[in-house]
Design a protein around this motif. Sequence first.
Motif, PDB file in Angstrom:
ATOM      1  N   LEU A  76      53.391 -76.755  89.121  1.00 41.05           N
ATOM      2  CA  LEU A  76      53.446 -78.209  89.212  1.00 41.05           C
ATOM      3  C   LEU A  76      54.298 -78.799  88.086  1.00 41.05           C
ATOM      4  O   LEU A  76      55.121 -79.699  88.314  1.00 41.05           O
ATOM      5  CB  LEU A  76      52.037 -78.794  89.173  1.00 41.05           C
ATOM      6  CG  LEU A  76      51.905 -80.302  89.362  1.00 41.05           C
ATOM      7  CD1 LEU A  76      52.490 -80.742  90.693  1.00 41.05           C
ATOM      8  CD2 LEU A  76      50.442 -80.722  89.261  1.00 41.05           C
ATOM      9  N   SER A 122      55.590 -81.244  95.548  1.00 41.52           N
ATOM     10  CA  SER A 122      54.558 -81.551  94.554  1.00 41.52           C
ATOM     11  C   SER A 122      53.288 -82.076  95.208  1.00 41.52           C
ATOM     12  O   SER A 122      52.186 -81.903  94.680  1.00 41.52           O
ATOM     13  CB  SER A 122      55.089 -82.563  93.535  1.00 41.52           C
ATOM     14  OG  SER A 122      55.293 -83.830  94.129  1.00 41.52           O
ATOM     15  N   ALA A 126      49.788 -80.366  94.250  1.00 41.10           N
ATOM     16  CA  ALA A 126      48.672 -81.151  93.731  1.00 41.10           C
ATOM     17  C   ALA A 126      47.439 -80.977  94.601  1.00 41.10           C
ATOM     18  O   ALA A 126      46.316 -80.846  94.097  1.00 41.10           O
ATOM     19  CB  ALA A 126      49.065 -82.632  93.654  1.00 41.10           C
ATOM     20  N   THR A 330      45.631 -83.864  87.149  1.00 45.67           N
ATOM     21  CA  THR A 330      47.053 -83.781  87.456  1.00 45.67           C
ATOM     22  C   THR A 330      47.362 -84.793  88.518  1.00 45.67           C
ATOM     23  O   THR A 330      46.483 -85.352  89.155  1.00 45.67           O
ATOM     24  CB  THR A 330      47.435 -82.382  87.962  1.00 45.67           C
ATOM     25  OG1 THR A 330      46.665 -82.125  89.121  1.00 45.67           O
ATOM     26  CG2 THR A 330      47.166 -81.335  86.919  1.00 45.67           C
ATOM     27  N   THR A 332      48.774 -86.530  92.025  1.00 44.04           N
ATOM     28  CA  THR A 332      48.953 -86.271  93.445  1.00 44.04           C
ATOM     29  C   THR A 332      50.263 -86.919  93.825  1.00 44.04           C
ATOM     30  O   THR A 332      50.640 -87.922  93.274  1.00 44.04           O
ATOM     31  CB  THR A 332      47.814 -86.907  94.255  1.00 44.04           C
ATOM     32  OG1 THR A 332      47.910 -88.327  94.146  1.00 44.04           O
ATOM     33  CG2 THR A 332      46.462 -86.463  93.776  1.00 44.04           C
TER      34      THR A 332
END
Length: 333
Positions: A76, A122, A126, A330, A332
């Motif tokens: 990520l 990504s 996520a 983290t 989204t």
Amino acid sequence: MNNIFKYGSIAEIPLYNCSAHTPEEWSERDGVRRPLYGLADMTYGLVFNLLYIPILSVLFEKENMRMSCFKIMIFLASVDMLALWVNSIITGFLAYKGAVYCTYPNLIYIAGSAGLSLWCCSCIIAMSLVINRLLELAKPTLAAFLFEGCRTYIFMGFAIGYGCYFAIFTPPIVFSSKYHTWFFDPMIFVNRTDEYANIPHGVNNFLVVGLTCLLYVSFCFVLGRKLKQVSNGGSSKSNKMSTQIFIQSAMICAINQIASIIYVIMNFIDVPFWLIIVGHSFWQFGHGAPAIIYLCLNKTIRNGIMKKIGLKKSNPTTHTTKDSNSAAFTKTN
């Protein structure tokens, strides 16, 4: 991207043909030089890319690489760094020059394809991280079955394939200094915006990002329940921690959800310039925020960096544990 092979070059793609004017004429006609925006964007991208370097140095440590969540976090962070090159560094250069699509068609077409691909990739990463953390808390046996060992790389491979689909088979986003952001319409032809519509991108933004936010909410409830089970009477402390986790996760979800919604809307209807800037800024922050979150909220990463720069002594008897709470903070996308 498949149209490059179909027509032989970017310049020969009918919907992206800039032969009506020279690059300088296109810039003069449709571009607006934005040196301050450009310098700010480039600075933001460079600073946050530099922040990711010490973070990755800790994540790549052998004891951390044994854990599936850290493998996903490495992936990520790598995607975020690449995305920052598109939405901040390259964007800043183009804004500084007052460029439009036809000023640098090859650069913008390829960068736009990459930026779109990285955004969608990504989203899946996520989601994988949230699922990983959720199952570790609620169904550890299932989590081990899905993520243990090299099986984590299956999820990464799917994310890469998902991102590549958008780069190869869907229209790219292209930059316009007039609006200081990336649209699907290169604004070469009048009244042909609908021909550049990217429906899969809209589905991704509303479905995948929305689902990831729901997973974050589920994670918060499961974590709160687990904290209560082990609190041994310290329910108020557990409730406070659970509330903090929920607020932090909800903020991250909100950043990316806002960017997603604005980007879908502004490709179909006219919106004020300030709202376009807000949408672009949220896109940038969505890829930069995890660096701040890792440094501020993840003890494993923060302590690892402090040890590397000599601000904290290493304890040879300390073993890395699963920082489930911090790893979940983290973005989204």
